[in-house]
Structures are given as C-alpha cells and as structure tokens.
Design a protein around this motif. Sequence first.
Motif, short mmCIF file in Angstrom:
data_model
loop_
_atom_site.label_atom_id
_atom_site.label_comp_id
_atom_site.label_asym_id
_atom_site.label_seq_id
_atom_site.Cartn_x
_atom_site.Cartn_y
_atom_site.Cartn_z
N GLU A 35 -72.64 6.88 56.51
CA GLU A 35 -73.88 7.13 57.24
C GLU A 35 -73.53 7.82 58.56
O GLU A 35 -72.38 7.80 58.99
N THR A 43 -80.55 6.79 61.81
CA THR A 43 -79.40 6.59 60.93
C THR A 43 -79.73 7.19 59.57
O THR A 43 -80.75 6.88 58.98
N SER A 45 -78.40 7.69 55.73
CA SER A 45 -77.51 7.16 54.71
C SER A 45 -77.02 8.27 53.80
O SER A 45 -77.80 9.08 53.30
#
Length: 136
Positions: A35, A43, A45
């Motif tokens: 990530e 954030t 992934s």
Amino acid sequence: MRLKLFLALTILLAITPAHAADKSLEGAWELQGGEYVTADGQTKSYAKMKFNGQKVLADGRFSFTMQSGDKFWAGGAGRYAAEEGQYTETLMQRSFPAEDSGVYSFRYRVEGDVWRLERWKDGKRVEFEEWKKVRP
C-alpha cells in the motif's frame, strides 16, 4: 616504488566493497502486495489497484516494472544500497515524477524468500511492499 603502489592499491580495492549491499537481496522478485499513501493522505491498497510487478537486483543495480491489471503503471532503474535493515534506491531512469531527487529509503527485513519494505516520512509510514523471491 610503482610496483609497491600498484600492489597496495590492488589490495585496497580487493578488500573495499564497491557498495554496501545485502547479497541476500540479489535476484528476481515478484510483488505480493502493499500500500502507499497519496499526497492528500489517502491509503491506496495494491490489491484494490490490482498491482503486479517484478524487481531485479544485481551488483548494486535494480530495475522494476509495475502494472495495474493489464496496464503499465510504473517502471524505473538505478542503483541500490542495503545494509543493517536500511535499503535505499537511487533512481537513474523512471516513468514517474520523482520525490526527494529520486532517492527512496526503506526499512526492510528478509524472512526466507519474503522481503518486506517500509518507507517512512515525517514519522508516518507512506509505503509498504512485500516481495517474494522467484529466482536467486
């Protein structure tokens, strides 16, 4: 005199490493996951972005390519150093705008054939990657 100087330099070069490198990192690696944090703090992934990638390290040099699904995402190449849990890439070629003059430093650990890297900035983790060795 010249022969002594030549011998001294030859011995010095033989015992001085060309670069600090953890030899366990040399080989071919496949991205397993990770990530990163965007500039606005989100954030992202790797799994959700369907990232896949390969990285090859040899003799203090590295190259990598990454795709998102079946589309090219990023690539780069340059020099690396790895010592005492610190891995640093200095990009010489890249397909993306570079931060910090293209020098990226990570904390890392290798457990068997798995390599985990974390990049931190201002006390916050901004990148995490996990790679699996596919070829020594």
